[in-house]
Write a protein that holds these residues in place. Structure first.
Motif, mmCIF file in Angstrom:
data_model
loop_
_atom_site.group_PDB
_atom_site.id
_atom_site.type_symbol
_atom_site.label_atom_id
_atom_site.label_comp_id
_atom_site.label_asym_id
_atom_site.label_seq_id
_atom_site.Cartn_x
_atom_site.Cartn_y
_atom_site.Cartn_z
ATOM 1 N N MET A 1 1.343 -1.356 0.176
ATOM 2 C CA MET A 1 -0.287 0.381 -0.275
ATOM 3 C C MET A 1 0.652 1.360 0.380
ATOM 4 O O MET A 1 1.818 1.325 0.490
ATOM 5 N N SER B 1 -4.465 6.647 -2.161
ATOM 6 C CA SER B 1 -3.784 5.413 -1.878
ATOM 7 C C SER B 1 -3.815 4.433 -3.015
ATOM 8 O O SER B 1 -5.136 4.326 -3.190
ATOM 9 N N PHE C 1 -2.929 -0.114 -4.086
ATOM 10 C CA PHE C 1 -2.687 -1.301 -3.176
ATOM 11 C C PHE C 1 -2.282 -2.257 -4.262
ATOM 12 O O PHE C 1 -2.518 -2.219 -5.672
ATOM 13 N N LYS D 1 -7.217 -3.920 -1.069
ATOM 14 C CA LYS D 1 -7.607 -2.966 -1.286
ATOM 15 C C LYS D 1 -8.969 -3.709 -0.043
ATOM 16 O O LYS D 1 -9.282 -1.760 0.452
#
Length: 146
Positions: free
Chosen positions: A67, A82, A84, A90
């Motif tokens: 991440m 963000s 992933f 996620k």
């Protein structure tokens, strides 16, 4: 003994289910495989690539293999992006995400901010706006200003 007849009945049922199910050329299940293949072909964007789409140079706050999170501040407002490495990562993040803020969610990425900011970001990033607490499926209580 009743074990053999039960096993045989189970095997016959499994064969019949497989025989009656549509195969790759049938109408009934090929769309699922097509959707999964299409999702697998979508290239995951980096925090920097997402930020560039909205005119921001992110300040990276989390830089892990699974991440990455960057903070952005633009004329649209402040937000976190963000990314992933996996869908499972996620999903795990979404399960622990702050439930009081809406989320903009895309393929292996999320944006977190207030509703007004996310509405503006959605125009350039796409994604789905999550306005409910996805854990309870009830409307979220928004703090003042959101």
């Amino acid at each position: 003994m009743t074990t053999f007849p039960r096993t045989a009945a189970l095997a016959v049922t499994a064969v019949l289910c497989a025989a009656c199910s549509p195969g790759p050329s049938g109408d009934g299940g090929s769309y699922v495989a097509a959707d999964q293949a299409a999702a697998a072909n979508v290239e995951a964007l980096t925090v920097e690539q997402l930020a560039a789409k909205v005119g921001c140079k992110p300040r990276i706050q989390v830089d892990a293999t699974d991440m990455r999170t960057g903070h952005c501040k633009t004329s649209d407002g402040e937000f976190f992006l963000s990314t992933f490495s996996t869908q499972a990562g996620k999903d795990a993040w979404m399960d622990t995400a702050p439930e009081y803020n809406p989320h903009l969610v895309g393929h292996l990425w999320t944006a977190l901010s207030g509703r007004k900011v996310l509405d503006r970001l959605k125009e350039r990033l796409g994604g789905d706006l999550h306005l409910k607490d996805h854990r309870t499926h009830t409307p979220m209580a928004s703090p003042a200003g959101y």
